[in-house]
Every structure is written in structure tokens, then in C-alpha cells.
Design a protein around this motif. Sequence first.
Motif, PDB file in Angstrom:
ATOM      1  N   MET A  99       0.826  -1.197   0.000  1.00 16.57           N
ATOM      2  CA  MET A  99       0.000   0.000   0.000  1.00 16.57           C
ATOM      3  C   MET A  99       0.864   1.251   0.000  1.00 16.57           C
ATOM      4  O   MET A  99       0.583   2.221  -0.711  1.00 16.57           O
ATOM      5  CB  MET A  99      -0.924  -0.001   1.220  1.00 16.57           C
ATOM      6  CG  MET A  99      -1.845   1.203   1.314  1.00 16.57           C
ATOM      7  SD  MET A  99      -3.131   1.210   0.044  1.00 16.57           S
ATOM      8  CE  MET A  99      -4.236  -0.045   0.735  1.00 16.57           C
ATOM      9  N   GLN A 100       1.930   1.238   0.787  1.00 13.19           N
ATOM     10  CA  GLN A 100       2.788   2.419   0.882  1.00 13.19           C
ATOM     11  C   GLN A 100       3.408   2.771  -0.464  1.00 13.19           C
ATOM     12  O   GLN A 100       3.383   3.935  -0.872  1.00 13.19           O
ATOM     13  CB  GLN A 100       3.893   2.203   1.911  1.00 13.19           C
ATOM     14  CG  GLN A 100       4.785   3.434   2.063  1.00 13.19           C
ATOM     15  CD  GLN A 100       5.890   3.244   3.070  1.00 13.19           C
ATOM     16  OE1 GLN A 100       6.219   2.131   3.464  1.00 13.19           O
ATOM     17  NE2 GLN A 100       6.493   4.335   3.492  1.00 13.19           N
ATOM     18  N   SER A 101       3.955   1.785  -1.170  1.00 10.90           N
ATOM     19  CA  SER A 101       4.603   2.051  -2.447  1.00 10.90           C
ATOM     20  C   SER A 101       3.613   2.622  -3.450  1.00 10.90           C
ATOM     21  O   SER A 101       3.879   3.644  -4.112  1.00 10.90           O
ATOM     22  CB  SER A 101       5.235   0.775  -3.004  1.00 10.90           C
ATOM     23  OG  SER A 101       6.247   0.296  -2.145  1.00 10.90           O
ATOM     24  N   ARG A 102       2.486   1.986  -3.582  1.00 10.15           N
ATOM     25  CA  ARG A 102       1.475   2.439  -4.544  1.00 10.15           C
ATOM     26  C   ARG A 102       0.966   3.836  -4.180  1.00 10.15           C
ATOM     27  O   ARG A 102       0.811   4.710  -5.046  1.00 10.15           O
ATOM     28  CB  ARG A 102       0.308   1.459  -4.593  1.00 10.15           C
ATOM     29  CG  ARG A 102       0.688   0.063  -5.062  1.00 10.15           C
ATOM     30  CD  ARG A 102      -0.506  -0.878  -5.073  1.00 10.15           C
ATOM     31  NE  ARG A 102      -1.531  -0.434  -6.048  1.00 10.15           N
ATOM     32  CZ  ARG A 102      -2.668  -1.096  -6.250  1.00 10.15           C
ATOM     33  NH1 ARG A 102      -2.931  -2.187  -5.548  1.00 10.15           N
ATOM     34  NH2 ARG A 102      -3.534  -0.661  -7.151  1.00 10.15           N
ATOM     35  N   PHE A 103       0.715   4.045  -2.895  1.00 10.68           N
ATOM     36  CA  PHE A 103       0.149   5.300  -2.428  1.00 10.68           C
ATOM     37  C   PHE A 103       1.136   6.451  -2.614  1.00 10.68           C
ATOM     38  O   PHE A 103       0.768   7.532  -3.102  1.00 10.68           O
ATOM     39  CB  PHE A 103      -0.233   5.166  -0.951  1.00 10.68           C
ATOM     40  CG  PHE A 103      -1.002   6.320  -0.389  1.00 10.68           C
ATOM     41  CD1 PHE A 103      -2.380   6.399  -0.531  1.00 10.68           C
ATOM     42  CD2 PHE A 103      -0.354   7.335   0.302  1.00 10.68           C
ATOM     43  CE1 PHE A 103      -3.101   7.463  -0.004  1.00 10.68           C
ATOM     44  CE2 PHE A 103      -1.065   8.409   0.831  1.00 10.68           C
ATOM     45  CZ  PHE A 103      -2.441   8.473   0.678  1.00 10.68           C
ATOM     46  N   TYR A 104       2.383   6.254  -2.208  1.00  8.30           N
ATOM     47  CA  TYR A 104       3.381   7.330  -2.295  1.00  8.30           C
ATOM     48  C   TYR A 104       3.634   7.749  -3.737  1.00  8.30           C
ATOM     49  O   TYR A 104       3.715   8.941  -4.047  1.00  8.30           O
ATOM     50  CB  TYR A 104       4.687   6.874  -1.650  1.00  8.30           C
ATOM     51  CG  TYR A 104       4.734   7.032  -0.144  1.00  8.30           C
ATOM     52  CD1 TYR A 104       3.567   7.169   0.610  1.00  8.30           C
ATOM     53  CD2 TYR A 104       5.945   7.041   0.535  1.00  8.30           C
ATOM     54  CE1 TYR A 104       3.614   7.310   1.985  1.00  8.30           C
ATOM     55  CE2 TYR A 104       6.001   7.189   1.907  1.00  8.30           C
ATOM     56  CZ  TYR A 104       4.832   7.323   2.637  1.00  8.30           C
ATOM     57  OH  TYR A 104       4.879   7.471   4.001  1.00  8.30           O
ATOM     58  N   LEU A 105       3.782   6.789  -4.619  1.00 10.50           N
ATOM     59  CA  LEU A 105       4.045   7.103  -6.019  1.00 10.50           C
ATOM     60  C   LEU A 105       2.830   7.761  -6.668  1.00 10.50           C
ATOM     61  O   LEU A 105       2.948   8.758  -7.383  1.00 10.50           O
ATOM     62  CB  LEU A 105       4.449   5.843  -6.772  1.00 10.50           C
ATOM     63  CG  LEU A 105       5.865   5.331  -6.478  1.00 10.50           C
ATOM     64  CD1 LEU A 105       6.023   3.884  -6.913  1.00 10.50           C
ATOM     65  CD2 LEU A 105       6.911   6.214  -7.164  1.00 10.50           C
ATOM     66  N   TYR A 106       1.666   7.206  -6.414  1.00  8.41           N
ATOM     67  CA  TYR A 106       0.448   7.771  -6.986  1.00  8.41           C
ATOM     68  C   TYR A 106       0.245   9.215  -6.545  1.00  8.41           C
ATOM     69  O   TYR A 106       0.011  10.116  -7.364  1.00  8.41           O
ATOM     70  CB  TYR A 106      -0.777   6.938  -6.591  1.00  8.41           C
ATOM     71  CG  TYR A 106      -2.076   7.665  -6.858  1.00  8.41           C
ATOM     72  CD1 TYR A 106      -2.573   7.798  -8.153  1.00  8.41           C
ATOM     73  CD2 TYR A 106      -2.776   8.274  -5.813  1.00  8.41           C
ATOM     74  CE1 TYR A 106      -3.745   8.502  -8.395  1.00  8.41           C
ATOM     75  CE2 TYR A 106      -3.940   8.975  -6.051  1.00  8.41           C
ATOM     76  CZ  TYR A 106      -4.423   9.088  -7.344  1.00  8.41           C
ATOM     77  OH  TYR A 106      -5.570   9.796  -7.589  1.00  8.41           O
ATOM     78  N   LEU A 107       0.329   9.465  -5.236  1.00  5.08           N
ATOM     79  CA  LEU A 107       0.017  10.789  -4.721  1.00  5.08           C
ATOM     80  C   LEU A 107       1.035  11.823  -5.190  1.00  5.08           C
ATOM     81  O   LEU A 107       0.663  12.960  -5.514  1.00  5.08           O
ATOM     82  CB  LEU A 107      -0.045  10.764  -3.193  1.00  5.08           C
ATOM     83  CG  LEU A 107      -0.463  12.076  -2.523  1.00  5.08           C
ATOM     84  CD1 LEU A 107      -1.823  12.542  -3.029  1.00  5.08           C
ATOM     85  CD2 LEU A 107      -0.473  11.929  -1.006  1.00  5.08           C
ATOM     86  N   LEU A 108       2.305  11.450  -5.238  1.00  4.16           N
ATOM     87  CA  LEU A 108       3.307  12.410  -5.695  1.00  4.16           C
ATOM     88  C   LEU A 108       3.066  12.811  -7.139  1.00  4.16           C
ATOM     89  O   LEU A 108       3.170  13.994  -7.495  1.00  4.16           O
ATOM     90  CB  LEU A 108       4.714  11.831  -5.542  1.00  4.16           C
ATOM     91  CG  LEU A 108       5.841  12.794  -5.944  1.00  4.16           C
ATOM     92  CD1 LEU A 108       5.818  14.056  -5.089  1.00  4.16           C
ATOM     93  CD2 LEU A 108       7.204  12.114  -5.861  1.00  4.16           C
ATOM     94  N   TYR A 109       2.726  11.851  -7.982  1.00  5.93           N
ATOM     95  CA  TYR A 109       2.479  12.181  -9.386  1.00  5.93           C
ATOM     96  C   TYR A 109       1.149  12.923  -9.559  1.00  5.93           C
ATOM     97  O   TYR A 109       1.056  13.877 -10.340  1.00  5.93           O
ATOM     98  CB  TYR A 109       2.480  10.911 -10.237  1.00  5.93           C
ATOM     99  CG  TYR A 109       2.404  11.207 -11.721  1.00  5.93           C
ATOM    100  CD1 TYR A 109       3.464  11.805 -12.388  1.00  5.93           C
ATOM    101  CD2 TYR A 109       1.262  10.901 -12.452  1.00  5.93           C
ATOM    102  CE1 TYR A 109       3.399  12.094 -13.742  1.00  5.93           C
ATOM    103  CE2 TYR A 109       1.178  11.175 -13.814  1.00  5.93           C
ATOM    104  CZ  TYR A 109       2.256  11.770 -14.454  1.00  5.93           C
ATOM    105  OH  TYR A 109       2.180  12.064 -15.789  1.00  5.93           O
ATOM    106  N   GLU A 110       0.146  12.522  -8.819  1.00  7.34           N
ATOM    107  CA  GLU A 110      -1.182  13.123  -8.934  1.00  7.34           C
ATOM    108  C   GLU A 110      -1.192  14.571  -8.451  1.00  7.34           C
ATOM    109  O   GLU A 110      -1.747  15.460  -9.109  1.00  7.34           O
ATOM    110  CB  GLU A 110      -2.190  12.308  -8.128  1.00  7.34           C
ATOM    111  CG  GLU A 110      -3.609  12.868  -8.088  1.00  7.34           C
ATOM    112  CD  GLU A 110      -4.355  12.705  -9.396  1.00  7.34           C
ATOM    113  OE1 GLU A 110      -4.242  13.622 -10.239  1.00  7.34           O
ATOM    114  OE2 GLU A 110      -5.033  11.670  -9.553  1.00  7.34           O
TER     115      GLU A 110
END
Length: 265
Positions: free
Chosen positions: A148-159
Amino acid sequence: MAINNLEELYFSQSALAIFNNCRRRFRYRYLDGLYWPAEWGMNEEVKNDLKQGRQFHLLAERYYSQTLGETVLNSNSLLQSWLNRLKTFSAAENVVSAEQELRFKEDNLKLLAKYDLLKYDSSLKKFIIYDWKTDKKSLYQKDIKNSMQSRFYLYLLYEAGYDYFAADYELEQMPELIYWNPRYPDQSLQIKYNQDDFQTDKKYFQELITEILAEVEFPLTADLNKCRFCEYRPICRGEKTENKELIEEDLDLNLDWEAVEEIEF
């Protein structure tokens, strides 16, 4: 602290992971405000590991913010060795921000993350996220890539982050995430991100939060093994919580810096 309704909550990766793990635990913590400190249920060895992890995060934040100087940790040789390894692994160059908080709100999507370190790669024109782990498990022993952390961190930074920093940085490529643990200085884990990942994650987080907002019952998990180390086990199962291990993915290590004990220099 309890909240009046879920629409007030900014979801962190920990909150989403807790909901996926046990909906009743999510309710107790975020709706009912039944919060136990992270140290609760840990033996002294694990409490010490947690303290060292928090202190290392504080040292890293000060180092990359250039507020640490050339301090020597005379009172703690382990932290000094970890700091030296950190400096060797990733020098304080091309730093965007240490302990960068990022919030995003769009319709019912309200997200919050705090990044240990953001750097800018000028040759590739992208951001690199660094996340520090200090637990005793090697990075290679974990399923971090799809966490969850990996997906969340990458998604939110790009979004959200790429728009937030657009005036200051030329950003053409998607971010990447690097995990590193000072206990294993020769190991690091790099996770790339692409448009397919982003679209998949965007749909996933939208659906997950829609599901959370529609939840009424918040039932107990049916997996009793998940209850063994849960702080709410006495309430739900009438049984004592077993001694917990330090699992950093389940701890918001960086959200309460005022509670971190100062390090004796």
C-alpha cells in the motif's frame, strides 16, 4: 482523536492499509478515537528499536535540511554509524524537501502523505522518493513493491506533487521510489512507476475510498491470526494482545515529531 464523519478524514496509506486489514480496527482508531501509542504491547527490545527508528528519521530530516552540522553522536554509536552510512548512501544534494507533507483533495478523494525525502533528478527531469526503514528485516524479505505504501506514495506524488512543484522544477518523467535501511547499507530497493501503474492506482484508490465512505457495519476480520498483535484484541476477542514486532509499514513514524525524544549530542 475521533472525527464526526469519514468525510472529514484525510486518508494516509496507514489508514487505508488498516481498513483493508480489519474494518473494525479502522473504526476504533479513526472514528471512535480509541488510539493506543505505537509502543503499546511491545516488549522493551522492540520499544528500543522503535525509538532508534524515530531518532534516525529525525537525524535524516536534519541532515537533509542542513540543520545538523557535523555533530558527533558521542552518546549513541549505533545512530552515529547509521548516520555515516546514510551520508555515504545519499549525500545532501539535489534535495527538494525532507519530511515533505503532501495533501490532495478531489471530490471524495482526500489523501495525505509525508515523505522522508524528495530529490530531483535534473538529467531525467523527475522526482525520486526515498523512504527509510530501520526494522531488522532485510528489504529483500518483504513484499514492498506492491505494498500500500509504495502504490500510495508514487500515486500521490504524481497526482498532486507534480502540479504543486511545477513552478520550480521541470518534470517530464514519472517518479520512482527507493527504500533503504541503515542496518543493511548495501541493499536498496528501487521501484519504477509508469502511466499504466498510475491509472490502475487512481481507479483503485477511488474505489477503495468510495467503499470506506459507504461502510456502515465495520465488521471484525474473520482472520483470527490478524488479531494476535492487534491493540484492540481485548475489546474484540476478550484475549490479551501478544507481544508485537516492529513493523514500520503499520506505524506512522513521522507524523508526530514533537513526541520524538531529543538525541543527546
